[in-house]
Enzyme design. Sequence first.
Site, mmCIF file in Angstrom:
data_model
loop_
_atom_site.group_PDB
_atom_site.id
_atom_site.type_symbol
_atom_site.label_atom_id
_atom_site.label_comp_id
_atom_site.label_asym_id
_atom_site.label_seq_id
_atom_site.Cartn_x
_atom_site.Cartn_y
_atom_site.Cartn_z
ATOM 1 N N GLU A 389 0.805 -1.077 0.007
ATOM 2 C CA GLU A 389 -0.069 -0.051 -0.100
ATOM 3 C C GLU A 389 0.849 1.413 -0.024
ATOM 4 O OE1 GLU A 389 -3.434 0.219 -0.486
ATOM 5 O OE2 GLU A 389 -3.410 -1.881 -0.798
ATOM 6 N N HIS A 485 -6.187 -6.256 -10.522
ATOM 7 C CA HIS A 485 -5.212 -7.233 -9.636
ATOM 8 C C HIS A 485 -5.167 -8.453 -10.563
ATOM 9 C CE1 HIS A 485 -7.122 -4.724 -6.656
ATOM 10 N NE2 HIS A 485 -5.980 -4.839 -5.772
#
Length: 592
Positions: A389, A485
């Site tokens: 992140e 993803h």
Amino acid sequence: MRRPHIRRVAIAVAVTTAATLPAGPAFAAAPDSPARAAASASSPVDAARAAAFAHASATGVTQGDTLRAKDVMTDPDGKQHVRFVRTHQGLPVLGGDLVVHLSRQSGYLGVTRAADHVVKPASIEAKLTPQQAEQKAAMVAKGDAGGAELVVDARDGAAALAYQVRVTDSDTTKAGGSRTVVVDAGSGKIRSNTPDSDEFISPSLEDTLRKRGERANPETASATALSGLTGATGAGHYPATATGSGASLFDGKVALTTTQTARTSFLLKDPSRWNTETRDARGQELEAFSRGKKFTDGDNKWGTGTTSSRTTAAVDAQYGITQTLDFYKKTFGRKGIKNNSAGARGMVHFGNKVGNAFWDSTCGCMLYGDGDGDLFKKPLVVLDVTGHELTHGVVDATAALEPTRVDQDGNQYGEPGALNESLADIFGSNVEFSANNPKNPPNFLIGEKLGLAQKFLRRLDHPSLDKLEGTVDYWAPEVYDTEVHAGSGVSSHAYYLLAEGSGRKTIGGVTYDSPTYDGSRVTGIGRAKATAIFYRALTRYMVSTTDFHDARKATLKAAADLYGASSTEYKTVDKAWAAVNVTTANTPAAGH
């Protein structure tokens, strides 16, 4: 991720002079000089700006454009790379970013640009009022709209006048976060509607887990005692830098550098890492770090290793954030997420039963939920989640890669967004290697501590073994509109092949068996060199619209800079991309 750049072609003008950067002893990346305001780096910024206008046919800069420097990178051999964002007639241009490359003598070498067209809109008159745009944005994002700002949206192949509106407390965003909505100022069409934070767990993954009835049971580590970790320097003179210890959920006992504010008072704030700090959101959906509650302690021993202590999650978060900062600094000389010698920030216990972790660009911090008690039963404060992140923050500060579209459920699509996710996985795994924590051994698996039935969330060596997100191993034309993803496997696989090569091997107790599209055999050049190449490509040669074929070109340029265009490293970059079916021959036509 913010403001998906729907522009489908990135133009990369080749650098005309061969670079001769020296390779370092470990990672061969050139240390990054911190980003500075244009005033303190006026010479390269002014030279790059002048070059952009002087070479308008290559750069696409036209009359009425203004360039503002976002970043300046200087190589050891003196070459400079100036990243610009653009305004046209005073209006911000979405998808107008470019990087101008200069020689040591500030001569123009080339450009990497996001838009392949002139950014001047066909009409400069808005048919909608700002109030109408705000109403449309509030309706589509189901929240409270802020003021509408006129912009030029150059992301979809032709520039258009539009309004950009930030919508807070959105019912369409997990935990009531904010969204950025772009409304066409002529037709009123919604051009994009994206969350301002990046969620580690995507809506599609959450839906898949629920349909399967799967419950993630994160694996925690036992916290054995550490000795000799508690102490302070400059005792009696406060605030002072102190060394404490923390009992974490996932990483055992860890050392923490803290701030001593009195003889028996410590603050979970790290002065040695630009005052990096973790705070408690107290179950609220906070996007303002200043509203978080500070973590304090009387003996500089933090957490219990269990969720019964609110501080334990903060230990994992602070440890993960500082380890990520350490990785970027010692590997690339990068000083903080934005390379501006500013600390990173995190807030744990975010929201009520939030089963996710976020990089929030509005807050400029990490936000960690405690788990929803259903799919995820513990806080998502795992080390590689943090590394992943925070890397989104690094990408946001550099290439700002964005998805090409977002569906009504919040799922993001397109190769630039997939490349963003891939880079987050690549550097997130490298954070584990850098930390080298025996309680959380490094590997090329992502989310292996989450307790999923398949034992990992994603993996770099053979991405399609991830059945939860349907991650792909190889490029195909349909990948351009694949969920980010799932699509991330293309460049993640190329990176692994570049680093470790194809075939079966065991690294750190984990068995890998990486296939290739064409059955070719790839011999890796090592993780250090591969990581250096991908980082240099990100910071110098990628822009908001970079797709996988552009990423191939960017990594080839980076390899040529670092090792030479006739080097084994350069040739292996080419082989690695070919092994995932990304080649010059199958490069899609403009506008794909």
